[in-house]
Structure formats: C-alpha cells, structure tokens
Design a protein around this motif. Structure first.
Motif, short mmCIF file in Angstrom:
data_model
loop_
_atom_site.label_atom_id
_atom_site.label_comp_id
_atom_site.label_asym_id
_atom_site.label_seq_id
_atom_site.Cartn_x
_atom_site.Cartn_y
_atom_site.Cartn_z
N GLY A 1 17.17 17.87 -11.26
CA GLY A 1 16.83 17.34 -9.95
C GLY A 1 15.35 17.05 -9.80
N ILE A 2 14.51 17.99 -10.23
CA ILE A 2 13.05 17.80 -10.13
C ILE A 2 12.61 16.65 -11.03
N GLY A 3 13.11 16.62 -12.26
CA GLY A 3 12.73 15.56 -13.19
C GLY A 3 13.14 14.18 -12.69
N THR A 4 14.33 14.08 -12.16
CA THR A 4 14.79 12.79 -11.64
C THR A 4 14.00 12.39 -10.40
N ALA A 5 13.66 13.35 -9.55
CA ALA A 5 12.83 13.05 -8.38
C ALA A 5 11.48 12.48 -8.78
N MET A 6 10.96 12.93 -9.91
CA MET A 6 9.66 12.43 -10.38
C MET A 6 9.73 10.97 -10.80
N VAL A 7 10.87 10.57 -11.39
CA VAL A 7 10.92 9.22 -11.95
C VAL A 7 11.58 8.19 -11.05
N TYR A 8 12.52 8.60 -10.18
CA TYR A 8 13.39 7.63 -9.53
C TYR A 8 12.64 6.67 -8.60
N PRO A 9 11.91 7.17 -7.61
CA PRO A 9 11.19 6.22 -6.74
C PRO A 9 10.02 5.58 -7.46
N THR A 10 9.47 6.30 -8.44
CA THR A 10 8.29 5.81 -9.16
C THR A 10 8.63 4.60 -10.01
N LEU A 11 9.81 4.59 -10.62
CA LEU A 11 10.23 3.44 -11.41
C LEU A 11 10.41 2.20 -10.53
N ILE A 12 11.03 2.37 -9.37
CA ILE A 12 11.21 1.23 -8.47
C ILE A 12 9.85 0.70 -8.01
N ALA A 13 8.95 1.62 -7.67
CA ALA A 13 7.62 1.21 -7.24
C ALA A 13 6.87 0.52 -8.38
N SER A 14 7.05 1.00 -9.61
CA SER A 14 6.40 0.38 -10.76
C SER A 14 6.88 -1.05 -10.97
N ALA B 1 0.80 -1.23 0.00
CA ALA B 1 0.00 0.00 0.00
C ALA B 1 0.84 1.28 0.00
N ARG B 2 2.03 1.25 0.58
CA ARG B 2 2.86 2.45 0.71
C ARG B 2 4.21 2.27 0.03
N ARG B 3 4.22 1.51 -1.03
CA ARG B 3 5.48 1.19 -1.72
C ARG B 3 6.13 2.43 -2.31
N GLY B 4 5.34 3.31 -2.94
CA GLY B 4 5.90 4.52 -3.53
C GLY B 4 6.51 5.42 -2.48
N LEU B 5 5.83 5.60 -1.37
CA LEU B 5 6.36 6.43 -0.29
C LEU B 5 7.64 5.82 0.28
N ALA B 6 7.65 4.50 0.45
CA ALA B 6 8.83 3.83 1.00
C ALA B 6 10.05 4.04 0.12
N THR B 7 9.88 3.81 -1.19
CA THR B 7 11.02 4.00 -2.09
C THR B 7 11.39 5.48 -2.18
N GLY B 8 10.39 6.36 -2.10
CA GLY B 8 10.70 7.79 -2.11
C GLY B 8 11.56 8.20 -0.93
N LEU B 9 11.21 7.72 0.25
CA LEU B 9 11.99 8.04 1.44
C LEU B 9 13.39 7.45 1.36
N ASN B 10 13.49 6.23 0.85
CA ASN B 10 14.80 5.59 0.73
C ASN B 10 15.70 6.36 -0.22
N GLU B 11 15.19 6.66 -1.43
CA GLU B 11 16.00 7.34 -2.42
C GLU B 11 16.26 8.80 -2.02
N ALA B 12 15.30 9.41 -1.33
CA ALA B 12 15.50 10.78 -0.84
C ALA B 12 16.66 10.84 0.13
N ALA B 13 16.72 9.88 1.04
CA ALA B 13 17.81 9.86 2.01
C ALA B 13 19.15 9.71 1.31
N GLY B 14 19.23 8.76 0.36
CA GLY B 14 20.49 8.50 -0.31
C GLY B 14 20.95 9.65 -1.17
N TYR B 15 20.06 10.19 -1.99
CA TYR B 15 20.49 11.21 -2.94
C TYR B 15 20.60 12.60 -2.33
N SER B 16 19.88 12.86 -1.26
CA SER B 16 20.14 14.10 -0.52
C SER B 16 21.55 14.07 0.06
#
Length: 434
Positions: free
Chosen positions: A336-349, A142-157
C-alpha cells in the motif's frame, strides 16, 4: 427598458479557485473506486466455491477481462476527448456500469461474471479517466501532483473500504448476493453526481493559451503519434509507462493470488478481507501526501523507491507465511505504501512531459499500459500458479517489480522546472476540449 444579464464567472486555473467542482469530482471517484472494490475479496472465492473452478487461470480470467477492457477503454478515452466533452464520457461510463452489481450478485454461470467485468472495465476506463483529466484541467500545472493524489486517494480508499466491507458481509451473509448489491448505491450516486458536474473544456482552452511552450506546427497530436511517443520514443514517458504496467501487474496478481494463498494457509474470509482492504486503503490515503510531496521534491525519487518498497512487500508475504495473518498485514502495508508513492506521481510525471494539446492522449496511452498490467498480472499468475504454485508466483512479482524500479531510475528524467503563475480570467469560455 433595461435588460440585466448574469455574468459568467471567469475561468481560472487552480485548486482553490475550483474547489467546489474539484470536491464534487473527488466524490464521483469515490463511487468509481467503490464499484470495483466489490470484487477484491469475494469474486476469486465465488469462482472456486460457487462455480467449482479448479484452474487458477480460469479463476483469474475475470481479472484478465477487466484489465483488457479497461486498458483499451483508457486508450480510446483519450481519443474520444477530441470528439466529446469530458462530462459526456463520464456520464456514459456510469450508464454502462449500471448492470454490474446485479450481474455479480445473480450470475448463473462464470461466463456472466466475465461479462460483468467487461462492462466494469468500460465503466472504469471512462469514468476514472475523466475524473483524472478533469481534475488536472481544473488545477493547472502547479498542483498537478496534489490533484492526482487526491483523485487516486479517493478512488483507492473506496476500493479498500469496499473490499473490507464485502469481506465481513460475505462472512455474515454468504458470498452472494448481499456483498455485491451494495454496489447499487455506488452506481446511483455516481451517475447522479456525474450529471451535476460541469465540463472543463474552458479550463483546457485557458491552459493552452497560457502554456509557456507553444505547440510546434510539426508536432503531431493524434492518437497514433502520441501512443508511440508515450510508449517508447520519449525516454521519460517510456519509463513511466513501464512502471505503471508493472505496478498494476503486481496488483492484478495479488487480486487473484492473495485470497487463495491466505485461505490455503488457514485464514477466513474476514481476515482475507482485512488484508485485501488494508492494501488499497493505505494506497489510497497515502497518495495525498505523496502527490503533494512529488510537487516539492520531484517525481523520480518517489517512483523508484516506491517500486522497491512494493517488491519488499512480496518478500514479506512469503518470508512470514507460517504466520499468515501477520504476513498478509505486513505485505499489505508495504504494498500500500509503495503503491501510494508511485501511483499519483506517475500520472503527474506523464502530465509534466506532455503538452496540453496531446496530454489526454498521453494519459490515455499511459493508462492503457498501466491497466494492461491487470490482465498481464492475472495471466502470469494463472500460468505460474498452475505450473509452479502460488509461492513461485509471488517470487516472480517481487523480481519484476524490483527490475521495473531500476528501469525507471535509468529512463525517467524529472519534471521540467515550473513556475507558479497567477492566471487571470479567460477571454473566452469556450474552446477546444481535447
């Protein structure tokens, strides 16, 4: 005589239910990202200024070594989860990364820098792969997109912050060894935290038991079958894999090209560090809202539009090059904005379309193609820059990224409908750790 036993906490899926372990894994991935961030600003300039390299392809060879090694390790990591627990692979990744900051700081030749990037690629392939897999294991579908977003946000920040810091340290203390030695902190912290985190095998077993679509007895979960399924046979997995490949191709290209392009147009190391830091910082922070948004509106809109925004970022870099700082900043913002849109979303997909029984191999395959993009980007950049110049290399990146976005629009079908399910305690705490 009465014997008391301590009850084992029930295994549940969900971000709230597993917040402590999830948070710990977020911090681990901060350290993972920070270690690779050491190279974003200074290493291309070490090649030219310290070791006297004149060929762009030779300078970018460290990115090729990193990308190839990380891609192959990503692929192996999926298969290794069938034999080893996630935590074991996470700890191994950190042990292999221990020498990296020391070699970058004191390497006597460029060959040592390339060797350090082989170790760094293995470290990133194992450690980053396991933090992704373990977070997905914990939260459920149910929260896969958020989980990958938080993971990739931590790493790439962390990648961006470290690139920014190394730019300023390089200005104050020189290209080596001070900027690289801050990596010792990240290695020590990452290894220590990896030893503390708990494995997620029981969460995988629970999701398998609760999965609405039982695994067909004829469905091959092996690496070879999953590799072909993810790379080509499954339409949506193919679309996501090619988008990931091109996304990191343009990142690998900017990694090598942007420091040289903007120093050629008069910017100093601190300004280049700002540009190289801003891109992954926005990429990182932006993945929290975009990952959550993809759970709401679907994956495909963010993937397609994100690739087109990245293509626009390359156009901005060249269109405004007579004002290089402005060109660099605006390009970094768009990228940065464009990559943020695709990076966690691709993993979730990928996770949406992969059964839990072969999800780790599917993610490993996707991350293989995605990180092969680093090597391909550096190779393309080196060849084009040596033959046609840096400007032509940036144009090629813009075209490839736009075409990839259109291919994603054609191939990817949005995620299957999911319903939020309240998961009760597991009946067992053991089970497969595939």
């Amino acid at each position: 005589m009465t014997t008391t036993t301590t009850a084992t906490p029930p295994v549940r899926l969900g971000l709230r239910e597993n917040w402590a372990q999830f948070t710990l894994l977020v911090v681990v991935n901060v350290c993972v990202g920070a270690l690779v961030g050491l190279e974003r600003t200074t290493v291309p300039l070490i090649g030219t200024d310290v070791f006297g390299l004149t060929s762009d392809l030779a300078i970018f060879s460290f990115i090729i070594a990193f990308g190839l090694t990380k891609a192959l390790t990503n692929l192996a990591a999926g298969a290794l989860t069938a034999r080893f627990r996630r935590k074991q692979l996470l700890v191994t990744g950190w042990l292999i990364g221990v020498p990296v900051p020391f070699v970058l700081a004191y390497a006597p030749s460029w060959g040592w820098i390339i060797a350090a990037n082989v170790l760094l690629g293995i470290n990133q392939g194992l450690a980053w792969s396991m933090t992704v897999n373990m977070k997905i294991d914990l939260v459920g579908p149910a929260r896969r997109g958020l989980a990958t977003g938080l993971n990739e946000a931590a790493g790439y920040s962390a990648v961006g912050a470290t690139a920014l810091v190394t730019g300023y340290l390089g200005t104050a203390y020189g290209l080596r060894p001070v900027p690289e030695l801050i990596g010792v902190v990240f290695v020590v912290a990452g290894l220590a935290l990896a030893l503390v985190v708990r494995d997620t095998a029981a969460h995988v077993a629970l999701e398998l038991a609760q999965h609405p679509k039982p695994l067909s007895s004829e469905e091959n979960t092996g690496l070879a079958a999953t590799f072909t399924r993810t790379s080509w046979r499954h339409r949506s997995l193919r679309g996501a894999s090619q988008a990931g490949f091109v996304n990191n191709l343009n990142d690998g290209l900017t990694w090598g090209v942007f420091p040289l392009l903007f120093t050629d147009h008069g910017l100093g190391l601190a300004a280049v560090g700002l540009i190289k830091g801003l891109y992954p910082i926005l990429w990182g922070i932006g993945q929290i809202p975009t990952g959550h948004l993809s759970d709401r509106i679907g994956r495909k809109p963010l993937i397609v539009s994100g690739m087109l925004v990245q293509a626009a970022g390359f156009v901005l870099a060249l269109a405004l090059l007579d004002r290089p700082l402005l060109a660099g900043i605006l390009s970094a913002v768009a990228l940065g904005i464009g990559t943020a849109m695709v990076y966690p979303t691709l993993i979730a997909s990928i996770s949406d379309h992969a059964h839990p029984a072969w999800r780790a191999n599917a993610l490993g395959t996707y991350r293989f193609w995605r990180d092969m993009g680093y090597a391909a980007g550096a190779l393309v950049a080196g060849v084009l820059a040596d033959t046609l110049g840096l400007n032509a290399t940036v144009v090629a990146a813009a075209v490839l990224t736009a075409v990839s976005g259109l291919a994603a629009a054609y191939w990817i079908k949005d995620r299957p409908a999911t319903t939020s399910v309240t998961i009760g305690p597991a009946t067992t705490h053991g089970g497969s750790h595939k």
